[in-house]
Scaffold this motif. Structure first.
Motif, PDB file in Angstrom:
ATOM      1  N   GLN A 155      15.987  14.066  25.433  1.00 60.11           N
ATOM      2  CA  GLN A 155      15.937  15.227  26.343  1.00 60.11           C
ATOM      3  C   GLN A 155      14.488  15.555  26.668  1.00 60.11           C
ATOM      4  O   GLN A 155      13.636  15.505  25.797  1.00 60.11           O
ATOM      5  CB  GLN A 155      16.529  16.465  25.653  1.00 60.11           C
ATOM      6  N   LEU A 171      21.715  12.177  20.143  1.00 60.41           N
ATOM      7  CA  LEU A 171      21.563  13.639  20.149  1.00 60.41           C
ATOM      8  C   LEU A 171      21.893  14.253  18.807  1.00 60.41           C
ATOM      9  O   LEU A 171      21.785  15.466  18.626  1.00 60.41           O
ATOM     10  CB  LEU A 171      22.479  14.245  21.217  1.00 60.41           C
ATOM     11  N   ILE A 176      24.831  14.541  17.534  1.00 59.47           N
ATOM     12  CA  ILE A 176      26.105  15.279  17.554  1.00 59.47           C
ATOM     13  C   ILE A 176      27.070  14.579  16.591  1.00 59.47           C
ATOM     14  O   ILE A 176      27.325  13.386  16.743  1.00 59.47           O
ATOM     15  CB  ILE A 176      26.715  15.327  18.973  1.00 59.47           C
ATOM     16  N   ARG A 193      30.844  19.645  19.866  1.00 60.25           N
ATOM     17  CA  ARG A 193      30.407  20.138  21.181  1.00 60.25           C
ATOM     18  C   ARG A 193      30.324  18.971  22.153  1.00 60.25           C
ATOM     19  O   ARG A 193      30.057  17.834  21.764  1.00 60.25           O
ATOM     20  CB  ARG A 193      29.091  20.893  21.076  1.00 60.25           C
ATOM     21  N   ARG A 219      28.426  19.202  24.956  1.00 62.57           N
ATOM     22  CA  ARG A 219      27.211  19.298  25.773  1.00 62.57           C
ATOM     23  C   ARG A 219      26.006  19.570  24.885  1.00 62.57           C
ATOM     24  O   ARG A 219      26.104  20.334  23.920  1.00 62.57           O
ATOM     25  CB  ARG A 219      27.357  20.453  26.769  1.00 62.57           C
ATOM     26  N   ASP A 220      24.918  18.930  25.193  1.00 58.57           N
ATOM     27  CA  ASP A 220      23.650  19.234  24.551  1.00 58.57           C
ATOM     28  C   ASP A 220      22.612  19.219  25.661  1.00 58.57           C
ATOM     29  O   ASP A 220      22.254  18.157  26.171  1.00 58.57           O
ATOM     30  CB  ASP A 220      23.349  18.184  23.483  1.00 58.57           C
TER      31      ASP A 220
END
Ligand SMILES: Cc1cc2nc3c(=O)[nH]c(=O)nc-3n(C[C@H](O)[C@H](O)[C@H](O)COP(=O)(O)OP(=O)(O)OC[C@H]3O[C@@H](n4cnc5c(N)ncnc54)[C@H](O)[C@@H]3O)c2cc1C
Length: 513
Positions: free
Chosen positions: A127, A161, A163, A263, A265-266
């Motif tokens: 990101q 990410l 996750i 989740r 979305r990040d």
């Protein structure tokens, strides 16, 4: 930025979202590590809600031509799920190999301008303040404003990410095979559990059959090759006959897992399909759920990239789809457990409860609604009209089209049974099409005046908001059963208030004009 959106993985979920992004004019590249599209059949069931979403993109009929529509599914204990009563144009499950679904979605995405690149393995995503960097093995990196991770169960996007993917393996040593049969099974979709064995057979319609077989007494390492004898012995244990299986073209052994990312979305990265949730193949809901994730995500991401969506719109992807994923995990898990082990002893002792349950209209409709995806609905604000958040019925329109045909442009529809003020959608050109619902869809009212409805329909064919006036219910399903239509609010709206209400709804969903 190299491109607006990078989609990682050209499976059904990735190809669906890429097509929707391209249709909306968003520049989009799909990176797929395989050198070419897979020829593996994998998922073979396309359910009614997925076909409706494909209809809203103009490709349902093309896919249906590749397979066999099955109007019923045989479940555990001899129960038969009658899909022919589904309130949809697609009152069946379509049996067709996954590569056909992928071909149709890929052709559509390419024709709309998506850039699909095979042989590009993503090794990580990072990101950045204004975008995402995507590393490609041996080819540096590309940057995009957003990334969709639709790269399957072992998703590198999800790993990058951090996750988690909590859950567990639920069944080991499931055998899959594609065979020919010398004797046709009595049902189109045949499933049976007997003692320690479970088997399922479905025809692809071209002479080949998919077999899923499991034998509690034959639990071996996943790497052990599968023999035709193992598959046919297990089928014989379950069905009492192997229907003359011969000439397998593909056989594999795998285990089934139940997992869901907490989740979806990040930041600027979103997960869809198997990258976000996996579950047993029983019920055939895996690929369907992934395609529907993408139908939910595509228009929201496109509107966000274009800078016109309120913030809440992209957030609602997770709010809406995470509970659906959880529900599918539960439903397919329950079907798997009952399918492999048979009904619990008490239920079995009560005698044929499952077939009876499948005959009870209420239970049968709930099962059919869950498996077909037609009962999926999204949270609606308190006090909303009962249709809010539900899938839109395929109302006939005054111009001779159906709602799902009018949705093919990928825009919102403001559908009304009465003439709307000409300026009601001013400022939303290119985002909202105004259409008139045909009188055929509206029965005469019992009281004074005709019933009226104004519905804002989202590009993914769910109802964003409804304003209604009148005292008579509009039939919701195309084939309503007595007493099941939801009551309409008996509200009276002066024209100026109605206009204000519509403008407020448009601003909430499409941003300010
Ligand atoms: C053997 C088998 C049988 C199955 N049978 C059934 C069934 O009978 N019924 C059912 O409902 N479901 C079945 N499934 C599950 C079904 O195939 C999946 O639910 C469906 O394919 C999910 O679609 P997807 O697009 O999310 O992911 P996938 O179809 O897994 O697509 C992900 C894509 O991402 C690509 N990719 C992965 N990592 C990278 C990377 N690092 N860089 C670039 N690309 C990458 C992969 O090559 C793949 O093409 C089966 C799965 C398997 C493996």
């Amino acid at each position: 930025m190299d491109v607006d959106v990078i989609v990682v993985g050209a499976g059904p979920a990735g190809l669906m979202v890429a097509g929707d992004l391209a249709r909306a004019g968003v520049s989009c590249a799909v990176l797929e590590r395989k050198p070419e599209r897979s020829g593996l059949s994998r998922a073979f069931a396309v359910h009614a809600r997925t076909l409706e979403e494909l209809d809203a993109r103009g490709v349902a009929d093309e896919l249906i031509a590749t397979g066999t529509p099955a109007p019923e599914m045989r479940l555990f204990g001899g129960a038969v799920l009658d899909l022919s009563r589904l309130p949809s144009r697609f009152a069946f499950v379509l049996v067709t190999p996954q590569y056909e679904t992928e071909r149709v979605l890929e052709d559509r995405a390419r024709s709309l301008g998506a850039d699909i690149r095979y042989g590009q393995e993503v090794t990580g995503v990072t990101q950045q303040p204004d975008g995402v960097a995507v590393d490609i093995a041996g080819a540096g990196h590309v940057r995009a404003r957003y990334v969709v991770g639709s790269d399957g169960i072992h998703s590198i996007v999800r790993h990058s990410l951090g996750i988690p993917f909590p859950g567990k393996a639920v069944v080991q040593s499931l055998m899959l095979a594609e065979v020919q049969l010398s004797k046709q099974p009595p049902d189109l979709l045949t499933m049976k559990t007997s003692g320690d064995a479970f088997a399922f057979i479905a025809p692809f319609g071209d002479g080949w059959y998919r077999v899923i077989a499991w034998n509690r007494r034959n639990q071996v390492a996943e790497s052990d090759p599968v023999s035709l004898k193992e598959v046919s012995d297990t089928a014989r244990r379950a069905f009492g006959v192997d229907y003359g299986m011969h000439d397998p073209r593909w056989m594999s052994r795998f285990h089934s897992e139940e997992r869901q990312a907490p989740r979806y979305r990040d930041g600027r990265v979103l997960l869809a399909g198997d990258a976000a949730h996996v579950h047993s193949p029983v019920g055939g809901m895996g690929m369907n759920t992934g395609i529907q994730d993408s139908a939910n995500l595509g228009w929201k991401l496109a509107a966000t990239v274009a800078g016109r969506a309120p913030n809440a719109i992209l957030k609602s992807y997770e709010t809406e789809r995470h509970p659906v994923g959880r529900q599918v995990l539960r439903a397919s898990g329950a079907l798997l457990r009952v399918g492999l082990t048979g009904p619990p002893p008490l239920v079995a002792a009560a005698g044929l409860l499952a077939p009876a349950a499948a005959r009870l209209p209420f239970i049968a409709d709930r099962m059919a609604g869950t498996i077909s995806g037609l009962s999926i609905c999204y949270p609606a604000p308190a006090g909303s009209h009962p249709l809010t958040g539900k899938r839109v019925p395929d109302w006939p329109l005054a111009d001779g089209r159906r709602v799902y045909e009018a949705l093919r442009a990928g825009r919102f529809l403001l559908a009304s049974s009465s003439a709307l003020a000409a300026d009601v959608a001013d400022g939303y050109a290119g985002q909202v099409d105004t259409v008139a619902i045909s009188d055929e869809a509206i029965p005469p009212g019992d009281g004074e005046g005709s019933p009226e409805i104004i519905a804002l329909i989202r590009p993914d064919a769910y109802i964003a908001a409804v304003i209604s006036r009148g005292d008579s219910p509009l039939p919701l399903p195309s084939r309503p059963r007595e007493g099941t239509a939801s009551p309409w609010e008996a509200a009276t709206w002066p024209a100026d208030q109605q206009r204000l209400a519509i403008r407020a709804v448009l601003a909430r969903w499409c941003g300010s004009a």
